[in-house]
Design an enzyme around this catalytic site. Structure first.
Site, PDB file in Angstrom:
ATOM      1  CB  SER A 125      -0.772   0.057   1.201  1.00 43.37           C
ATOM      2  OG  SER A 125      -1.603   1.219   1.458  1.00 43.37           O
ATOM      3  CE1 TYR A 149      -3.640  -2.791   5.725  1.00 42.53           C
ATOM      4  CE2 TYR A 149      -3.348  -0.389   5.284  1.00 42.53           C
ATOM      5  CZ  TYR A 149      -3.813  -1.584   4.876  1.00 42.53           C
ATOM      6  OH  TYR A 149      -3.751  -2.005   3.648  1.00 42.53           O
ATOM      7  CE  LYS A 153      -1.286  -4.290   3.595  1.00 42.90           C
ATOM      8  NZ  LYS A 153      -1.612  -5.765   2.859  1.00 42.90           N
ATOM      9  CG  PHE A 178      -1.225   5.519  -4.849  1.00 40.56           C
ATOM     10  CD1 PHE A 178      -0.060   4.752  -5.187  1.00 40.56           C
ATOM     11  CD2 PHE A 178      -0.798   6.529  -4.275  1.00 40.56           C
ATOM     12  CE1 PHE A 178       1.394   4.664  -4.908  1.00 40.56           C
ATOM     13  CE2 PHE A 178       0.724   6.886  -4.085  1.00 40.56           C
ATOM     14  CZ  PHE A 178       1.859   5.805  -4.311  1.00 40.56           C
ATOM     15  CG  LEU A 200     -14.029  10.351  -0.345  1.00 41.84           C
ATOM     16  CD1 LEU A 200     -14.669  10.900   0.707  1.00 41.84           C
ATOM     17  CD2 LEU A 200     -13.029  11.268  -0.811  1.00 41.84           C
ATOM     18  NE  ARG A 231      -5.305  10.223   1.314  1.00 43.62           N
ATOM     19  CZ  ARG A 231      -5.096  11.212   1.685  1.00 43.62           C
ATOM     20  NH1 ARG A 231      -4.673  12.420   1.222  1.00 43.62           N
ATOM     21  NH2 ARG A 231      -5.312  11.199   3.174  1.00 43.62           N
ATOM     22  N   GLY A 294      -4.045  11.570  11.750  1.00 39.75           N
ATOM     23  CA  GLY A 294      -3.033  10.683  11.062  1.00 39.75           C
ATOM     24  C   GLY A 294      -3.127  10.908   9.540  1.00 39.75           C
TER      25      GLY A 294
HETATM   26  P1  NAD Z   1     -10.781  -7.122   1.874  1.00 42.79           P
HETATM   27  O1  NAD Z   1     -10.957  -7.033   3.184  1.00 42.79           O
HETATM   28  O2  NAD Z   1     -12.032  -6.760   0.740  1.00 42.79           O
HETATM   29  O3  NAD Z   1     -10.216  -8.421   1.277  1.00 42.79           O
HETATM   30  C1  NAD Z   1      -9.375  -9.195   2.115  1.00 42.79           C
HETATM   31  C2  NAD Z   1      -9.951 -10.407   2.047  1.00 42.79           C
HETATM   32  O4  NAD Z   1      -9.135 -11.376   3.015  1.00 42.79           O
HETATM   33  C3  NAD Z   1     -11.288 -10.701   2.704  1.00 42.79           C
HETATM   34  O5  NAD Z   1     -12.205 -11.638   1.732  1.00 42.79           O
HETATM   35  C4  NAD Z   1     -11.035 -11.299   3.963  1.00 42.79           C
HETATM   36  O6  NAD Z   1     -12.084 -12.232   4.385  1.00 42.79           O
HETATM   37  C5  NAD Z   1      -9.653 -12.252   3.963  1.00 42.79           C
HETATM   38  N1  NAD Z   1      -9.129 -12.435   4.956  1.00 42.79           N
HETATM   39  C6  NAD Z   1      -8.421 -11.591   5.697  1.00 42.79           C
HETATM   40  N2  NAD Z   1      -7.837 -12.354   6.662  1.00 42.79           N
HETATM   41  C7  NAD Z   1      -7.619 -13.541   6.389  1.00 42.79           C
HETATM   42  C8  NAD Z   1      -7.074 -14.784   6.912  1.00 42.79           C
HETATM   43  N3  NAD Z   1      -6.255 -14.737   8.051  1.00 42.79           N
HETATM   44  N4  NAD Z   1      -7.321 -15.978   6.226  1.00 42.79           N
HETATM   45  C9  NAD Z   1      -7.906 -16.005   5.024  1.00 42.79           C
HETATM   46  N5  NAD Z   1      -8.593 -15.000   4.611  1.00 42.79           N
HETATM   47  C10 NAD Z   1      -8.587 -13.660   5.087  1.00 42.79           C
HETATM   48  O7  NAD Z   1      -9.807  -6.363   1.213  1.00 42.79           O
HETATM   49  P2  NAD Z   1      -9.462  -5.631  -0.229  1.00 42.79           P
HETATM   50  O8  NAD Z   1      -9.651  -3.905  -0.206  1.00 42.79           O
HETATM   51  O9  NAD Z   1      -9.774  -6.538  -1.186  1.00 42.79           O
HETATM   52  O10 NAD Z   1      -7.740  -5.412   0.167  1.00 42.79           O
HETATM   53  C11 NAD Z   1      -6.972  -6.566  -0.264  1.00 42.79           C
HETATM   54  C12 NAD Z   1      -5.376  -6.295  -0.090  1.00 42.79           C
HETATM   55  O11 NAD Z   1      -5.030  -5.213  -0.378  1.00 42.79           O
HETATM   56  C13 NAD Z   1      -5.109  -6.130   1.412  1.00 42.79           C
HETATM   57  O12 NAD Z   1      -4.203  -6.621   1.798  1.00 42.79           O
HETATM   58  C14 NAD Z   1      -5.024  -4.696   1.844  1.00 42.79           C
HETATM   59  O13 NAD Z   1      -4.401  -4.538   2.987  1.00 42.79           O
HETATM   60  C15 NAD Z   1      -4.572  -4.427   0.363  1.00 42.79           C
HETATM   61  N6  NAD Z   1      -4.774  -2.852   0.175  1.00 42.79           N
HETATM   62  C16 NAD Z   1      -6.151  -2.501  -0.069  1.00 42.79           C
HETATM   63  C17 NAD Z   1      -6.392  -1.067  -0.273  1.00 42.79           C
HETATM   64  C18 NAD Z   1      -7.758  -0.584  -0.437  1.00 42.79           C
HETATM   65  O14 NAD Z   1      -7.979   0.775  -0.005  1.00 42.79           O
HETATM   66  N7  NAD Z   1      -8.712  -1.441  -0.370  1.00 42.79           N
HETATM   67  C19 NAD Z   1      -5.199  -0.298  -0.449  1.00 42.79           C
HETATM   68  C20 NAD Z   1      -3.886  -0.595  -0.325  1.00 42.79           C
HETATM   69  C21 NAD Z   1      -3.822  -2.174   0.200  1.00 42.79           C
HETATM   70  N1  UDP Z   2     -12.144  11.296   3.840  1.00 45.86           N
HETATM   71  C1  UDP Z   2     -13.321  12.399   4.247  1.00 45.86           C
HETATM   72  N2  UDP Z   2     -14.536  11.638   4.650  1.00 45.86           N
HETATM   73  C2  UDP Z   2     -14.544  10.154   4.873  1.00 45.86           C
HETATM   74  C3  UDP Z   2     -13.555   9.468   4.451  1.00 45.86           C
HETATM   75  C4  UDP Z   2     -12.494  10.109   4.052  1.00 45.86           C
HETATM   76  O1  UDP Z   2     -13.261  13.582   3.954  1.00 45.86           O
HETATM   77  O2  UDP Z   2     -15.813  10.045   5.443  1.00 45.86           O
HETATM   78  C5  UDP Z   2     -11.071  11.949   2.975  1.00 45.86           C
HETATM   79  C6  UDP Z   2      -9.916  11.778   4.155  1.00 45.86           C
HETATM   80  O3  UDP Z   2      -9.732  12.593   4.893  1.00 45.86           O
HETATM   81  C7  UDP Z   2      -8.863  11.748   2.745  1.00 45.86           C
HETATM   82  C8  UDP Z   2      -9.406  11.247   1.533  1.00 45.86           C
HETATM   83  O4  UDP Z   2     -10.815  11.309   1.969  1.00 45.86           O
HETATM   84  O5  UDP Z   2      -8.404  12.847   2.459  1.00 45.86           O
HETATM   85  C9  UDP Z   2      -9.410   9.599   1.287  1.00 45.86           C
HETATM   86  O6  UDP Z   2      -9.540   8.938   2.354  1.00 45.86           O
HETATM   87  P1  UDP Z   2      -9.690   7.266   2.645  1.00 45.86           P
HETATM   88  O7  UDP Z   2      -9.947   6.896   3.821  1.00 45.86           O
HETATM   89  O8  UDP Z   2     -10.404   6.710   1.393  1.00 45.86           O
HETATM   90  O9  UDP Z   2      -8.135   6.968   2.027  1.00 45.86           O
HETATM   91  P2  UDP Z   2      -6.564   6.996   2.595  1.00 45.86           P
HETATM   92  O10 UDP Z   2      -6.741   8.167   3.536  1.00 45.86           O
HETATM   93  O11 UDP Z   2      -6.302   5.926   3.493  1.00 45.86           O
HETATM   94  O12 UDP Z   2      -5.801   7.362   1.581  1.00 45.86           O
END
Ligand code: NAD
Ligand code: UDP
Length: 340
Positions: A125, A149, A153, A178, A200, A231, A294
């Site tokens: 991430s 978190y 990562k 991103f 968001l 973002r 944060g």
């Molecule tokens: P998500 O929660 O929708 O998917 C994660 C999946 O992993 C879920 O289906 C959950 O049930 C499963 N899971 C969690 N712990 C587990 C375990 N111990 N054993 C088996 N299954 C497990 O999340 P996502 O948005 O699809 O994110 C996927 C990955 O991308 C994650 O590693 C997350 O940290 C990373 N990521 C997500 C975002 C985002 O904004 N969505 C951004 C950056 C990185």
């Molecule tokens: N944000 C907001 N209201 C919300 C959720 C997010 O104004 O209810 C803003 C947050 O402050 C940031 C942007 O939207 O500027 C993206 O937030 P998000 O949590 O989606 O992603 P991250 O901050 O983890 O990049």
């Protein structure tokens, strides 16, 4: 064509990646404990790809379970999505995050080594950049931590890099996402935060569909053009396609890589709200609220390295992200399981 295990493959990004992999001719084995997803996803995936979906229900922290899955299925490489991902929750329960994300990854890597599976694509991430010194952010920028978190990562990236060094046959593609948003064009799968969204776009979607009265905008006094946070939103289908490209790169080139996956465009909170209103025809009332602890002012990628190495770049613009997110939300106003 490869047979690929997707840990967390029933989740938001994993399910979209499953579609793109299958449509590219790869085979997919989903491993998920459904702690943050619904088995309904599997039916929806089947509808999209027109074929059965292989899924093993279980936890990546369980080595015996994982070993059996590797023995039951051919696995050429693993795409490792499974993790807990809520920043606020990680501040309240850091140990759960260390246990699920870091211990889970160690168990997965141990079983992969025993089973001689040597290719890993890892979901990292942009959070690993902490407070970025400047934007756009390149992969060689300084790394930092703003919450537990993010620490998981960063630690997982470091563990994976150490294993690549110790065992040169083991190859990894570390993908720094991103801000993934949007949904598959069918409207059958999308992001289902299950409760009050932290992010968001799902929050905007819930306001537009009438589940919540207004969006709290966390701060309008940042040093950005309109004062709200900036973002790099990336369509989840573009992100999913980058995984196919990264897998192909690993299998073809056998080189370790760490790349940003973003569009390179910074979009403010108010710009996203406006684009969503236009795409949906719904109004999204906003309330200016205090900054969220944060949060950083702006964060957007330099995606040139992914473009150069993978031949990949994001295709969809913010309008398309909003159109697809709205189709998903309006067709599934309460997510995958309306009674949840
Ligand atoms: P998500 O929660 O929708 O998917 C994660 C999946 O992993 C879920 O289906 C959950 O049930 C499963 N899971 C969690 N712990 C587990 C375990 N111990 N054993 C088996 N299954 C497990 O999340 P996502 O948005 O699809 O994110 C996927 C990955 O991308 C994650 O590693 C997350 O940290 C990373 N990521 C997500 C975002 C985002 O904004 N969505 C951004 C950056 C990185
Ligand atoms: N944000 C907001 N209201 C919300 C959720 C997010 O104004 O209810 C803003 C947050 O402050 C940031 C942007 O939207 O500027 C993206 O937030 P998000 O949590 O989606 O992603 P991250 O901050 O983890 O990049």
């Amino acid at each position: 064509m490869a047979s690929v295990m997707l840990t967390g493959g029933a989740g938001y990004i994993g399910s979209h990646t499953a579609v793109e992999l299958i449509e590219s001719g790869h085979q997919v084995v989903i491993v998920d404990n459904f702690s943050n997803s619904s088995p309904v996803v599997l039916e929806r995936l089947q509808q999209i790809v027109g074929a059965g979906i292989v899924c093993e229900r279980g936890d990546i922290r369980n080595a015996d379970f994982l070993t059996e899955v590797f023995q039951r299925h051919r696995v050429d490489a693993v795409i490792h999505f499974a993790a807990l991902k809520a920043v606020g929750e990680s501040c309240e329960q850091p140990l759960n995050y260390f246990e699920n994300n870091i211990s889970g990854t160690i168990t997965l890597l141990q079983v992969m080594q025993q089973q001689r599976v040597n290719g890993l694509v890892f979901s990292s991430s942009a959070t690993v950049y902490g407070q970025p010194e400047s934007c756009p952010i390149r992969e060689d920028a300084a790394l930092g931590i703003t919450n537990p978190y993010g620490r998981t990562k960063l630690v997982m990236e470091q563990l994976i890099n150490d294993i690549c060094t110790a065992h040169p046959q083991f190859k990894a593609a570390i993908l720094r996402y991103f801000n993934p948003v949007g949904a598959h064009v069918s409207g059958l799968i999308g992001e289902d935060p299950g409760g009050i969204p932290n992010n968001l776009m799902p929050f905007i979607c819930q306001v537009a569909v009438g589940t919540r009265p207004q969006l709290n905008v966390f701060g309008n006094d940042y040093p950005t053009p309109d004062g709200t946070g900036v973002r790099d939103y990336i369509h989840v289908v573009d992100l999913a396609r980058a995984h196919v490209a990264a897998l192909d790169y690993l299998l073809r080139e056998g080189q370790n890589i760490t790349v940003n996956l973003g569009t390179g465009c910074g979009v403010s909170v108010l710009e996203l709200v406006q684009a969503f209103e236009q795409a949906s025809g719904r109004s999204v009332p906003v309330n200016i609220a205090p900054r969220r602890p944060g949060d950083i002012a702006e964060c957007y990628a330099d995606p040139a390295l992914a473009n150069r190495l993978l031949g990949w770049q994001a295709e969809y613009d913010v309008k398309r992200m909003c159109v697809d997110a709205w189709r998903w939300q309006s067709q599934n106003p309460e997510g995958f399981e309306p009674s949840r």
